[in-house]
Write a protein that holds these residues in place. Structure first.
Motif, mmCIF file in Angstrom:
data_model
loop_
_atom_site.group_PDB
_atom_site.id
_atom_site.type_symbol
_atom_site.label_atom_id
_atom_site.label_comp_id
_atom_site.label_asym_id
_atom_site.label_seq_id
_atom_site.Cartn_x
_atom_site.Cartn_y
_atom_site.Cartn_z
ATOM 1 N N UNK A 251 22.957 1.666 -39.851
ATOM 2 C CA UNK A 251 23.663 2.432 -38.846
ATOM 3 C C UNK A 251 22.734 3.296 -38.012
ATOM 4 N N UNK A 252 23.145 3.551 -36.773
ATOM 5 C CA UNK A 252 22.296 4.321 -35.853
ATOM 6 C C UNK A 252 22.069 5.745 -36.334
ATOM 7 N N UNK A 253 23.010 6.295 -37.094
ATOM 8 C CA UNK A 253 22.875 7.679 -37.566
ATOM 9 C C UNK A 253 21.732 7.847 -38.552
ATOM 10 N N UNK A 254 21.272 6.743 -39.131
ATOM 11 C CA UNK A 254 20.165 6.832 -40.095
ATOM 12 C C UNK A 254 18.835 7.096 -39.419
ATOM 13 N N UNK A 255 18.726 6.725 -38.132
ATOM 14 C CA UNK A 255 17.443 6.819 -37.438
ATOM 15 C C UNK A 255 17.082 8.250 -37.079
ATOM 16 N N UNK A 256 15.775 8.522 -37.151
ATOM 17 C CA UNK A 256 15.244 9.817 -36.751
ATOM 18 C C UNK A 256 13.799 9.607 -36.323
ATOM 19 N N UNK A 257 13.195 10.655 -35.791
ATOM 20 C CA UNK A 257 11.771 10.609 -35.475
ATOM 21 C C UNK A 257 11.046 11.617 -36.355
ATOM 22 N N UNK A 258 9.845 12.008 -35.972
ATOM 23 C CA UNK A 258 9.067 12.952 -36.779
ATOM 24 C C UNK A 258 8.948 14.313 -36.099
ATOM 25 N N UNK A 259 9.914 14.622 -35.266
ATOM 26 C CA UNK A 259 9.976 15.935 -34.631
ATOM 27 C C UNK A 259 10.691 16.896 -35.575
ATOM 28 N N UNK A 260 10.031 17.968 -36.015
ATOM 29 C CA UNK A 260 10.686 18.893 -36.948
ATOM 30 C C UNK A 260 11.963 19.507 -36.398
ATOM 31 N N UNK A 261 12.111 19.513 -35.082
ATOM 32 C CA UNK A 261 13.347 20.040 -34.490
ATOM 33 C C UNK A 261 14.548 19.160 -34.812
ATOM 34 N N UNK A 262 14.284 17.915 -35.248
ATOM 35 C CA UNK A 262 15.356 16.975 -35.555
ATOM 36 C C UNK A 262 15.579 16.816 -37.060
ATOM 37 N N UNK A 263 15.052 17.738 -37.839
ATOM 38 C CA UNK A 263 15.209 17.664 -39.298
ATOM 39 C C UNK A 263 16.682 17.602 -39.671
ATOM 40 N N UNK A 264 16.992 16.703 -40.607
ATOM 41 C CA UNK A 264 18.355 16.588 -41.098
ATOM 42 C C UNK A 264 19.251 15.678 -40.286
#
Length: 389
Positions: A251-264
């Motif tokens: 699912x798309x909600x699983x994706x993230x990057x390595x920007x600490x502002x996007x933690x969680x």
């Protein structure tokens, strides 16, 4: 004054150990004269001056492997570069030559021997390259990252497994993780937007990535995310396909990057490349990677358990790099053709469910690894130089 000339280059695998040893020599004997012989087209052309060392260049003269035009012109080109090397060594007043393999090293070994200048060699691969095979018969000391490299030392040559001279960031991390690992992990996790309290799997195929690793791991995203966070470094130009595969499986909600502002915001962290890969290693509980000599030596120096998937080209050189670690129970190895999403499901999921086994693999990797190779090489070099003064 001590004057030392280091030779090698072409790839990061040759340049990084060279610079690490140069830095160690400078720490021990700050007044030592240090210069490097390399090519104008390898990574050394930029990295050596950036590190603060003078670079003298020669042309690449590959040894001919078949009868062709290059073979016909090889003797003339070899003689030309040897004359150039002799002028450099005379100008630098070299007391010791230290080679790390690569095209630039071969003529340097030959000329240094003819001039009566002692030669020291470092070999980073499990199977030595042609340049170091040439120089081995003239070397006073050979330091290797592996046992049984295939080098044939000359009479009176000392050969010793010293490990790989580590990049500064990895050497510093290795020193810190055994003194205050929880704090090191927490600091690195904060910089990457990772939860330090949960397991982390790091996937890397190098700067260009590895399609088979990307496909298999992304295809098993749902299984992995039930057990761990993932830092997946896809390589240049390969991120879109990995994101699509992860979206299809988890699912798309699983994706993230390595920007600490996007933690969680998602536990599958995707990036093409991470300049500070030491931060990812500081968080890692398991690494999935190729088996280049530098990668294997760095992971064992850090005590990180790994799944090694050797690059399936050439004569299987990468397999030789990982095999001693696997034999020491510091990791696992799987053929590229066998590394599939199903394999990840069948093997890695269970490994993540067994923290005790992961801990055992990490301890064995640490025991195999060597962390002071740069200092060991530097002291051998300075000792030989002192005997020449």
């Amino acid at each position: 004054m001590t004057n030392i000339v280091l030779a090698g280059g072409g790839t990061a695998g040759h340049v990084n150990p060279l610079l690490s040893v140069a830095d160690a020599i400078r720490r021990i004997e700050p007044d030592a004269g240090l210069s490097v012989i390399g090519t104008a087209v390898g990574l050394e052309h930029d990295l050596v001056p950036q590190a603060g060392y003078e670079l003298d260049t020669v042309e690449k003269v590959p040894f001919p492997r078949r009868p062709n035009k290059d073979a016909l012109t090889f003797p003339w080109r070899w003689s030309r570069e040897k004359r150039k090397v002799r002028a450099i060594l005379e100008h630098r007043q070299a007391q010791v030559v230290v080679g790390f393999g690569g095209y630039a090293s071969a003529p340097v070994y030959s000329v240094a021997h003819a001039m009566g200048i002692p030669v020291i060699i470092h070999e980073q691969n499990a199977r030595a390259g042609m340049a170091n095979k040439l120089g081995a018969k003239w070397a006073s000391f050979i330091g290797t990252a592996y046992e049984n490299t295939g080098l044939k030392p000359g009479k009176g040559t000392t050969i010793e497994r010293v490990g790989l001279p580590l990049r500064p960031a990895i050497a510093q991390l290795a020193a810190r993780i055994r003194t205050d690992y929880p704090a090191v992990r927490a600091q690195a996790a904060a910089q990457l937007g990772i939860d330090p309290g949960r397991p982390v799997v790091v996937v890397t195929g190098g700067s260009l990535g590895a399609l088979s690793l990307n496909t298999a791991v992304a295809g098993a995203a749902a299984d992995l995310l039930k057990r761990a966070q993932v830092i997946h470094l896809t390589g240049k130009g390969k991120i879109a396909q990995v994101e699509a595969d992860v979206t299809a499986k988890a699912g798309a909600d699983a994706l993230n990057d390595l920007d600490p502002a996007h933690a969680g915001q998602g536990d599958y962290h995707v990036a093409q490349y991470l300049e500070r890969i030491d931060l990812a290693f500081a968080c890692a509980d398991l690494v999935i990677c190729r088996a280049g000599a530098g990668t294997v030596c760095e992971l064992t120096a850090l005590g990180l358990p790994a799944i090694y998937v050797p690059l399936p080209i050439g004569n299987g050189e990468q397999r030789f790099n990982a095999q001693p670690v696997v034999d020491a129970d510091g990791g696992m190895m799987v053929n590229d053709s066998d590394f599939t999403a199903a394999w990840v499901h069948d093997h890695i999921a269970g490994l993540l469910d067994d923290p005790q086994r992961l801990h055992e693999l990490g301890d064995h990797a640490w025991q195999y690894g060597i962390r002071d190779a740069a200092d060991i090489m530097a002291r051998h070099i300075l000792s030989l130089a002192a005997a020449r003064r």
